[in-house]
Structure formats: C-alpha cells, structure tokens
Design an enzyme around this catalytic site. Structure first.
Site, short mmCIF file in Angstrom:
data_model
loop_
_atom_site.label_atom_id
_atom_site.label_comp_id
_atom_site.label_asym_id
_atom_site.label_seq_id
_atom_site.Cartn_x
_atom_site.Cartn_y
_atom_site.Cartn_z
CG HIS A 1 0.07 1.33 -8.22
ND1 HIS A 1 0.86 2.46 -8.07
CD2 HIS A 1 0.13 0.70 -7.02
CE1 HIS A 1 1.35 2.51 -6.85
NE2 HIS A 1 0.92 1.44 -6.17
NE ARG B 1 7.81 10.48 -1.06
CZ ARG B 1 7.04 9.46 -1.39
NH1 ARG B 1 7.23 8.82 -2.54
NH2 ARG B 1 6.07 9.07 -0.58
C1 LIG Z 1 2.86 -7.48 -5.89
C2 LIG Z 1 3.41 -6.32 -6.14
C3 LIG Z 1 3.57 -5.76 -7.50
C4 LIG Z 1 4.11 -4.37 -7.23
C5 LIG Z 1 4.91 -4.57 -5.97
C6 LIG Z 1 3.97 -5.38 -5.15
O1 LIG Z 1 4.61 -6.00 -4.11
C7 LIG Z 1 2.83 -4.45 -4.67
C8 LIG Z 1 2.56 -3.23 -5.58
C9 LIG Z 1 2.92 -3.41 -7.06
C10 LIG Z 1 3.35 -2.12 -7.80
C11 LIG Z 1 4.10 -1.20 -6.87
C12 LIG Z 1 2.20 -1.33 -8.38
C13 LIG Z 1 2.74 -0.24 -9.36
C14 LIG Z 1 3.52 -0.83 -10.49
C15 LIG Z 1 4.71 -1.67 -9.99
C16 LIG Z 1 5.33 -2.36 -11.20
C17 LIG Z 1 5.78 -0.70 -9.43
O2 LIG Z 1 5.89 0.44 -9.94
O3 LIG Z 1 6.58 -1.05 -8.58
C18 LIG Z 1 4.15 -2.70 -8.99
C19 LIG Z 1 5.00 -3.71 -8.28
C20 LIG Z 1 5.70 -4.71 -9.14
O4 LIG Z 1 6.90 -4.85 -8.93
O5 LIG Z 1 5.09 -5.39 -10.01
O1 LIG Z 2 6.37 5.68 -2.36
C1 LIG Z 2 5.19 5.92 -2.20
O2 LIG Z 2 4.78 6.92 -1.62
C2 LIG Z 2 4.14 4.99 -2.76
C3 LIG Z 2 4.68 3.71 -3.30
C4 LIG Z 2 3.60 2.76 -3.68
O3 LIG Z 2 2.47 3.14 -3.90
C5 LIG Z 2 3.91 1.33 -3.80
O4 LIG Z 2 5.11 0.95 -3.67
O5 LIG Z 2 2.97 0.54 -4.00
FE LIG Z 3 1.08 1.42 -4.00
#
Ligand SMILES: C=C1C[C@]23C[C@@]1(O)CC[C@H]2[C@]1(C)CCC[C@@](C)(C(=O)O)[C@H]1[C@@H]3C(=O)O
Ligand SMILES: O=C(O)CCC(=O)C(=O)O
Ligand SMILES: [Fe+2]
Length: 463
Positions: free
Chosen positions: A241, A307
């Site tokens: 992402h 982690r």
């Molecule tokens: C606005 C946001 C959506 C997510 C969290 C965040 O605060 C910033 C990053 C986004 C995220 C981490 C991108 C990867 C997919 C996601 C679903 C995740 O894996 O956590 C995303 C976050 C979300 O909760 O939508």
């Molecule tokens: O845990 C990490 O190293 C990356 C997590 C991340 O990319 C995110 O929370 O948006």
């Molecule tokens: Fe990220």
C-alpha cells in the site's frame, strides 16, 4: 467458513463485506498445520524470499537543522528532496526524541497486545471507523487478511484525545498508557512539523507553508503487533500500500519486516533503534502536486518472533482543503489531483476502498464521478422546480467545467443546499410524502435561503 460478498459503491469501486466476524487468535492458528485460506495472499502479492536487499535511504541527521544552522538546514533539505523525488522514504537520527519515551511506547505495545482478547476488545474498532482495536481485519475484509493486530487512536495537538481514548475504552487503569502515548504523539507532532519545514524548503515554497498547513492537524497513531506465523511465506503483516495520509513516522523494534518497492523489486529497511523511518503519503503527494512520491510498501512476518511498530500518521485538519501551493502549479506542471478534504479521503478508505497502491487515483475518480452525479441531481432539482431564468442550471454547467476546484467539490460534499434563480437564493425543503413536484412560478419545495454567508459561499463556488 466466511462467504465472500461484494457490494458495489460505484461502477469502478467495490468493497468486500465479510458475512461474519471471525477472531484472529495467532496462538490458536499457529497450532494448526496450515493457516486459514483468508490469510493466504495471492501469488503476485506473496512475500518474495529474496527481498534481503537493503533500500538505500538517506540517514538524515537533524541536529544541525534543529539548532538552527542555515547550511545544515540546506543540506538536509537537499537530501530529503532527493529521497522524496525518488521513493519518498528517508530516516532521521538526532531528532530530539528521548530513547526512554520510545522504549516506554514499545513497552505499552507489548503490555496491551499480550492481554487476553476479551480485554483488548473493550477498545474494539467499529465498522467504518478508523480508531480502536482490530484483531487482523476479520470483521472488515473477507480475503487477504493481514497477520496483525492493531490499536489506532486520534491525535490533535494540545488536546487530550489520546488520554481520553484510553480511559474511555479501557478504563481508568489505562491512564498511564494514555499519558505515554499523549507524550509520544506530541513528540511526533513536533517532529513532523519540523519535517514539514524541511519539505517546504526543499520544494521552494518556504519553511512556513506546510508547517502552517499542518499546525492544526487530525492525526492517527497506530500500534502494530505482528505475531509470529508458521507460514510467513504465504501471508503479509501489512499488504502492499501507499499511506493515504500525509507523512508517516515509523519506529520499528529490532525484529525487522518493513519492505519498500523500489527499482522494480522489494527491498528492506532494516531496523535502527535510534532512527525513525519517514515516508510521504498520498495526501502530501497531492499537496506537492505530484512532485514527491508516496511509495508502495508492506510489512512481512516471520516464524520466530513477534514484531512491533509504532506508526504516527500526520493528517490535515479534517475539513482543510488539500491543494498545492500556487508555486507548484503552472503550465508545465498542471494540477495532478483535484482539491479534496482529508475527511473525504479518510471516509473513502474506511467505507469504500481498502487502501492499496492506487488509493489516490481511485479516490480522484470517485469524487469526480460522485460530483457529476450530484450535479445532475442538482440540475434535475432546479428543473423540477421551474425557476425563472434557471440560473442554477447555467451555474451548474460552469461547476462541471470547474471540476478541479474545491468549490465544485463542495457541491459533492454538501449539495444540493441551495440554488440561485428567480431573483434569489433558494434552499431545499424535504418534500412531504406524496407531495407533488412544484409547477410554474410556485417554488414548491424551495424555501428562501436565509444564511448570507452560505449564500456568498455558494455564489463563490457556482460562479
Ligand atoms: C487512514 C488509514 C488507513 C490505514 C490506516 C491509516 O491510518 C493509514 C494507513 C492505512 C493502511 C495501513 C494501508 C494498508 C491497508 C490497511 C487496511 C491496513 O493494513 O492497516 C490500511 C489502514 C486501514 O485501517 O484502512
Ligand atoms: O509495520 C510496519 O513496518 C509498516 C506498517 C505500515 O506500513 C502502516 O501501518 O501503514
Ligand atoms: Fe504504511
């Protein structure tokens, strides 16, 4: 077994909706021979075993900049600018944040995620909301589930949002967690505003521009916990992402797992205890008119160790208009993205679209499509009321041409609130059940519009 259902929200965008919530209990899942299919990522997204290559990111020493040495600031701005034009990732050291605070923040992550599930669920994240506890995203997505637990909460400078979150959701015994993260977020806020100065210098728009833009901000702090997994080659802790937010400041523990897609392959950013990893998010990419890149990244998991990472996502105040400064726009660099508000993009990622590498493009298309529909609705409303002169319609056509302006965007967000015609401004009154549409000079469901300020802003965006 969860059946997969798809719900259409627009011709281009679909969101998944799981039919039932399943709990992610890594300990339990690790006793099975295989991990459930929902955690297995498709072949083209699975972790690559050869991603050991390290991403070369500048290690920016902030000491000189923080003590106000002009030549040090120029060097820092140049290095940051180079990294942001390439992949948008860099690390900072001598940032002024006490190592004790970082250690305390990691200790609280450990303490929170090692609690029994029932306890953690007191802070459960609700559907459509961005804050709270999530055990994987079992209640949110039906496939490609991440192998992680998260706890997210809002932060705004000089507020007690963080403290209130912990006490409200988990009880008074968690006041200490609230204090630790309040202090940590204040430190992240300061660091991110300093970095905004550097970004402003490097883009040639002056130190103050982005600092002031983010002075009031509505940011998100997220604690990530990635349990060990017996099949790490099949799953991901965080899928590929780009962060939809503006700037991310990440601290990872010593386990490692962060990977960035650069030069056509996945590369690793190894943990460094005294450094923070900083990256540009989609919202800053839009603010820089596409000059700085928000880059694809992910987190992999491993067989042996849990982690932890601490992610601070700097975001604009919810209703602030995200638009690049005039200096970054010109005939050679036309607007790359439409104006938008962070509240709209946040809602898009929470309700309509799972953030990935294409979030900003999907969002840009979506708001333009939605805007077009709103204009048509608005137009039909004006027509159905046969207002003499139908200036509203003319204005609307104008608004469609000005699709890229925030004022037009407001039509999408708030409209139809009022239309102009028949010598005045009119606002809509909901039609009573069975009430016929108005005819001729009769304004029917339109009431004279009273609020002058609204009238002015409407004139502004319609003309
Ligand atoms: C606005 C946001 C959506 C997510 C969290 C965040 O605060 C910033 C990053 C986004 C995220 C981490 C991108 C990867 C997919 C996601 C679903 C995740 O894996 O956590 C995303 C976050 C979300 O909760 O939508
Ligand atoms: O845990 C990490 O190293 C990356 C997590 C991340 O990319 C995110 O929370 O948006
Ligand atoms: Fe990220």
């Amino acid at each position: 077994m969860v059946r997969r259902r798809r719900r259409e929200v627009s011709p281009e965008i679909e969101v998944e909706s799981p039919s039932s919530a399943v709990v992610f209990d890594a300990e339990l899942l690790n006793r099975e021979k295989e991990i459930p299919a929902r955690f297995v990522w498709p072949e083209d997204e699975k972790p690559t075993p050869d991603a050991d290559e390290e991403l070369k990111v500048p290690l920016i020493d902030l000491a000189g900049f923080l003590s106000g040495r002009p030549e040090a600031s120029e060097d820092v701005a140049r290095l940051v600018g180079e990294a942001c034009g390439k992949h948008g990732f860099f690390q900072v050291v001598n940032h002024g944040i006490s190592p004790e605070l970082v250690t305390a923040a990691h200790r609280c992550v450990e303490a929170f995620f090692s609690m029994p599930l029932r306890e953690k669920q007191r802070a459960q994240r609700k559907p459509g909301e961005s804050c709270g506890y999530a055990s994987s995203f079992t209640g949110r997505f039906s496939a490609k589930l991440p192998w992680k637990e998260t706890l997210s909460f809002r932060f705004s400078p000089s507020s007690s949002l963080v403290q209130d979150f912990f006490v409200r959701t988990l009880g008074d015994e968690f006041r200490h967690f609230g204090e630790v993260y309040e202090e940590y977020c204040e430190a992240m806020n300061k660091l991110s505003l300093d970095i905004m100065e550097i970004l402003g210098m490097s883009l040639g728009v002056g130190r103050a521009h982005f600092r002031e833009f983010f002075n009031a901000n509505d940011s998100i702090m997220r604690l990530n916990f990635y349990p060990p997994c017996q099949k790490p080659e099949l799953t991901l802790g965080t899928g590929p992402h780009c962060d939809p937010t503006s700037l991310t400041i990440l601290h990872q523990d010593d386990v490692g797992g962060l990977q960035v897609f650069a030069d056509g392959r996945w590369k690793t950013i190894r943990p460094k205890v005294d450094a923070f990893v900083v990256n540009i998010g989609d919202t800053f990419m839009a603010l820089s008119n596409g000059r700085y890149r928000s880059c694809l990244h992910r987190a992999v998991v491993n067989r042996d160790a849990a982690r932890k990472s601490l992610a601070f996502f700097l975001c604009p105040a919810l209703e602030k208009v995200v638009a690049p400064p005039g200096r970054l726009v010109g005939p050679a660099s036309p607007r790359a993205y439409p104006d938008f508000t962070w509240s709209a993009l946040l809602e898009f990622t929470q309700k309509h679209y799972r953030a990935d590498m294409k979030t900003l493009d999907a969002f840009s298309q979506w708001i333009q499509g939605t805007l077009r529909k709103q204009e048509d609705d608005f137009l039909s409303l004006a027509l159905s009321h046969s207002i003499s002169g139908l200036q509203g319609c003319r204005f609307l056509r104008g608004a469609r041409v000005k699709l890229w302006s925030f004022h037009a965007f407001l039509i999408w967000q708030r409209a139809p609130v009022a239309i102009n015609g028949g010598g005045g401004w009119w606002r809509r009154r909901p039609r009573a059940p069975g009430e016929a549409a108005a005819k001729g000079k009769d304004k029917g469901c339109l009431l004279p519009h009273a609020a002058n300020s609204t009238q002015n802003s409407i004139k502004h965006w319609l003309i």
